[in-house]
Design an enzyme around this catalytic site. Structure first.
Site, PDB file in Angstrom:
ATOM      1  N   CYS A 118       0.803  -1.225   0.000  1.00  8.87           N
ATOM      2  CA  CYS A 118       0.000   0.000   0.000  1.00  8.87           C
ATOM      3  C   CYS A 118       0.833   1.270   0.000  1.00  8.87           C
ATOM      4  O   CYS A 118       0.285   2.373  -0.033  1.00  8.87           O
ATOM      5  CB  CYS A 118      -0.949  -0.005   1.198  1.00  8.87           C
ATOM      6  SG  CYS A 118      -1.985  -1.469   1.260  1.00  8.87           S
ATOM      7  N   HIS A 156      -1.889   7.998   6.738  1.00  9.73           N
ATOM      8  CA  HIS A 156      -2.273   6.738   6.089  1.00  9.73           C
ATOM      9  C   HIS A 156      -3.555   6.200   6.725  1.00  9.73           C
ATOM     10  O   HIS A 156      -4.517   5.894   6.023  1.00  9.73           O
ATOM     11  CB  HIS A 156      -1.136   5.728   6.227  1.00  9.73           C
ATOM     12  CG  HIS A 156      -1.390   4.413   5.591  1.00  9.73           C
ATOM     13  ND1 HIS A 156      -1.494   4.256   4.225  1.00  9.73           N
ATOM     14  CD2 HIS A 156      -1.571   3.180   6.125  1.00  9.73           C
ATOM     15  CE1 HIS A 156      -1.722   2.981   3.947  1.00  9.73           C
ATOM     16  NE2 HIS A 156      -1.781   2.306   5.076  1.00  9.73           N
ATOM     17  N   GLU A 177       0.989   4.429  13.682  1.00  6.05           N
ATOM     18  CA  GLU A 177       1.244   5.675  12.965  1.00  6.05           C
ATOM     19  C   GLU A 177       1.179   6.868  13.918  1.00  6.05           C
ATOM     20  O   GLU A 177       2.005   7.784  13.845  1.00  6.05           O
ATOM     21  CB  GLU A 177       0.244   5.863  11.826  1.00  6.05           C
ATOM     22  CG  GLU A 177       0.499   7.125  11.011  1.00  6.05           C
ATOM     23  CD  GLU A 177      -0.413   7.268   9.816  1.00  6.05           C
ATOM     24  OE1 GLU A 177      -0.147   8.146   8.968  1.00  6.05           O
ATOM     25  OE2 GLU A 177      -1.405   6.521   9.719  1.00  6.05           O
ATOM     26  N   LYS A 186      -9.368   7.940   4.233  1.00  6.56           N
ATOM     27  CA  LYS A 186      -9.943   6.619   3.959  1.00  6.56           C
ATOM     28  C   LYS A 186     -11.388   6.507   4.429  1.00  6.56           C
ATOM     29  O   LYS A 186     -12.089   5.578   4.056  1.00  6.56           O
ATOM     30  CB  LYS A 186      -9.044   5.542   4.530  1.00  6.56           C
ATOM     31  CG  LYS A 186      -7.726   5.461   3.748  1.00  6.56           C
ATOM     32  CD  LYS A 186      -6.771   4.450   4.299  1.00  6.56           C
ATOM     33  CE  LYS A 186      -5.514   4.385   3.425  1.00  6.56           C
ATOM     34  NZ  LYS A 186      -4.743   5.637   3.397  1.00  6.56           N
ATOM     35  N   HIS A 207      -9.792   2.251   1.331  1.00  4.93           N
ATOM     36  CA  HIS A 207      -8.351   2.091   1.118  1.00  4.93           C
ATOM     37  C   HIS A 207      -8.118   1.706  -0.334  1.00  4.93           C
ATOM     38  O   HIS A 207      -8.446   0.594  -0.749  1.00  4.93           O
ATOM     39  CB  HIS A 207      -7.810   1.023   2.060  1.00  4.93           C
ATOM     40  CG  HIS A 207      -6.321   0.945   2.103  1.00  4.93           C
ATOM     41  ND1 HIS A 207      -5.509   1.662   1.242  1.00  4.93           N
ATOM     42  CD2 HIS A 207      -5.475   0.242   2.913  1.00  4.93           C
ATOM     43  CE1 HIS A 207      -4.254   1.398   1.507  1.00  4.93           C
ATOM     44  NE2 HIS A 207      -4.201   0.537   2.521  1.00  4.93           N
ATOM     45  N   PHE A 217       1.534  -3.671   3.852  1.00  4.53           N
ATOM     46  CA  PHE A 217       1.849  -5.007   4.355  1.00  4.53           C
ATOM     47  C   PHE A 217       3.323  -5.317   4.129  1.00  4.53           C
ATOM     48  O   PHE A 217       3.901  -4.966   3.100  1.00  4.53           O
ATOM     49  CB  PHE A 217       1.016  -6.058   3.626  1.00  4.53           C
ATOM     50  CG  PHE A 217      -0.426  -6.123   4.069  1.00  4.53           C
ATOM     51  CD1 PHE A 217      -0.850  -5.522   5.240  1.00  4.53           C
ATOM     52  CD2 PHE A 217      -1.359  -6.797   3.301  1.00  4.53           C
ATOM     53  CE1 PHE A 217      -2.171  -5.596   5.649  1.00  4.53           C
ATOM     54  CE2 PHE A 217      -2.691  -6.877   3.695  1.00  4.53           C
ATOM     55  CZ  PHE A 217      -3.096  -6.273   4.865  1.00  4.53           C
TER      56      PHE A 217
END
Length: 612
Positions: free
Chosen positions: A362, A503, A514, A533, A538, A599
């Site tokens: 991502c 993010h 984060e 998001k 996402h 990931f």
């Protein structure tokens, strides 16, 4: 003025003791602090950095000369231990003075003086050094002017700063006193002859998102607090435990010419539409490099994608099982590879410089933009279309995410988004699709053709968690490293940051990691943070491209869009998350950070700078 320069670790072992004034010779260190007499008390006071009375700090001077003034008096010429103006001190011959346990060479003690800055015209980048010269263990404190105020550390995030008047006051006090020296260093002038990397700017934007086709639809939806997430009603999704997704509401195959669209996968269709919009927004002519009279070999494409479009391979496999090998289209393989989006944008706009694809989960879209920045910086190309494109709202992908318990189980109802970044009730992300593309350009190239410049693509940073194949490192240390590297690459500091486009996927662990990284890097500065998001879901490999488009628009319009879906922020987040309504962008600073993490521990951060 009070500045703490020395610490127990760097203080000298002075071993003070009491002597008569008649025993003092040049080279002795004499303590002139109030009541600094008596060997035991003076020694304890020096170790603590205070006078023997427990009040004022010790004030050590070097004896430069001793001159008999009269049978009962001695005149001592003294200079601060670390240098400064001389002073005379008349003492009785039998007076008790505290001296240190060692001597220095008076010739080695400088005649440093404070600078008069009463009439100085301060500029950002100027420096001021403050040194308590009567403390042998002192360390000079350096203050740097940034955004109209003076910071001791541009990256500590404490928010503590001093005004121009504070600095003038320090210097004025120092001119009247010999204990502290204040030295002023104006910012050095830049020399055009010094070779450096080219500056990269953003000149065009394009987007296809669940909020609609085009940058205008994206920006209006963000500022109005709308989302584009819905329940997918295709029969193939009927048996899935989660069917909500951020789906583009326009069929790109209906917008593109049919003959062109049928040779592209869905992600490539998104990329071509976003690329065309960005190309035109940058002031180039429809039709690509040839129509724009620009050298195609000096233009490149760099797009991020994880899978591109997983449905092509799934469809080909189904045809093989149902009807045999002859039913499988020869376009299956070229339409399956993640690089199809970049190659189709290259074909569509006749770009021959390069067509690159970045696959880093991502973080792909943000990393692709960073790679393009460097390609322009160092002269490989002059213009690049960079961002990301993805179309993975497919039954198998959705089922896999659901099996991982990564998807939100909130329903779409009452206009509230099921994706809730940083919220107390967040329970996972919402899968999405789309594309976001920026036109990046060498600044001199853009200015030569009179292009409109949105902002500077100032820098970027990468790191890897090396923690787990799917879960983030809960400490946030990898994310923090990417943040610091992006700031350093942009030539910026923490005090320059005015906004973070986070993010924040709305997973419990990811948001906390984060947030920990942002708190660790930014400190207590209260930088406004938003996460998109909740509006879009996402977008996987496209997320970084679309969020970069939004970050550019935040700089352009000076407004931070709200975080949608998050009515109650988790207190553990500890950030200034913008919710409810859009907020003006702070003026004191010029950097916006856009974060993307994927990931496997892929971390990428983009730094964009406001241009005057």
């Amino acid at each position: 003025m009070s500045h703490s320069h020395g610490t127990p670790e760097n203080r000298l072992a002075l071993d003070p003791h009491s002597v008569s004034a008649a025993e003092v010779i040049p080279g002795d260190l004499v303590d002139l602090s109030a009541d600094a007499e008596g060997t035991a008390d003076a020694k304890a006071a020096a170790d603590a950095g205070v006078g023997a009375d427990g009040g004022a700090r010790a004030r050590w001077y070097v004896v430069v000369h001793t001159v008999p003034e009269a049978p009962e008096w001695i005149r001592l010429s003294l200079r601060p231990a670390l240098g400064g103006r001389e002073r005379d001190h008349l003492v009785a011959r039998d007076a008790r003075l505290t001296v240190a346990g060692y001597r220095v060479d008076p010739a080695g003690v400088g005649l440093v003086e404070s600078d008069d800055v009463a009439g100085a015209r301060f500029r950002d980048g100027d420096r001021v050094g403050v040194l308590r010269v009567v403390d042998p263990g002192a360390v000079e404190e350096t203050y740097v002017r940034r955004w109209g105020v003076w910071h001791r550390d541009l990256d500590d995030g404490s928010g503590v700063a001093h005004s121009d008047e504070d600095v003038r006051g320090w210097a004025g006090d120092a001119l009247r006193d010999d204990e502290v020296v204040v030295r002023y260093s104006p910012r050095p002038s830049a020399h055009a002859s010094v070779p450096r990397a080219r500056r990269v700017v953003v000149t065009g934007l394009g987007a296809v998102t669940p909020l609609g086709l085009g940058v205008g639809e994206l920006w209006r939806g963000l500022l109005e607090g709308r989302h584009g997430i819905r329940e997918v009603d295709d029969p193939e999704f009927a048996e899935l435990p989660v069917r909500t997704a951020g789906v583009v509401p326009v069929d790109p195959g209906e917008v593109l010419p049919r003959a062109v669209a049928r040779r592209m996968n869905r992600a490539a269709q998104f990329a071509v539409l976003a690329g065309r919009e960005a190309w035109g927004d940058a002031g180039f002519q429809e039709g690509g490099t040839e129509a724009s009279h620009i050298d195609p070999s000096r233009v490149g494409v760099c797009l991020g994608a994880i899978l591109g479009d997983a449905s092509v391979l799934v469809g080909g496999d189904r045809k093989l099982r149902d009807r045999g090998p002859r039913a499988v289209s020869p376009l299956t393989t070229p339409m399956t590879v993640p690089s199809q989006a970049a190659s189709q944008v290259s074909l569509d706009l006749h770009i021959t410089g390069e067509a690159r694809t970045v696959t880093s989960a991502c973080a792909s879209g943000t990393e692709a933009i960073g790679e393009a920045i460097d390609r322009i910086r160092y002269g490989r190309i002059d213009v690049a279309l960079a961002g990301g494109a993805e179309a993975v709202v497919t039954p198998a992908i959705m089922a896999s995410f659901a099996a991982m318990r990564a998807l939100s189980t909130h329903e779409v109802k009452d206009g509230l988004s099921p994706s809730r970044p940083f919220a107390e009730d967040r329970d996972g992300f919402v899968n999405g699709e789309g594309a976001g593309v920026l036109v990046l350009e060498a600044e001199e190239h853009a200015r030569a053709r009179g292009a409109r410049i949105y902002c500077e693509a100032a820098g970027w940073g990468l790191s890897a968690d090396a923690h787990h194949m799917a879960a983030p490192d809960p400490s946030g240390s990898g994310v923090a490293l990417a943040l610091r590297r992006a700031l350093r690459d942009a030539g910026g500091h923490v005090v320059d940051v005015v906004h973070v486009n986070a993010h924040a996927t709305a997973t419990v662990e990811g948001d906390l990691a984060e947030a920990a990284a942002l708190r660790g890097v930014l400190g207590q500065r209260g930088v406004p943070v938003t996460a998109l998001k909740g509006n879009l879901g996402h977008l996987q490999g496209a997320a970084g491209g679309v969020e970069a488009v939004a970050a550019v628009l935040t700089l352009r319009d000076g407004v931070v869009p709200p975080t949608v879906g998050s009515t109650a922020i988790d207190p553990s987040i500890g950030l200034d998350v913008v919710t409810g309504a859009a907020r003006p962008l702070p003026r004191q600073g010029d950097l916006v950070l856009s974060n993307s993490f994927g990931f496997g521990g892929h971390n990428a951060v983009l730094a964009l700078r406001r241009v005057a």
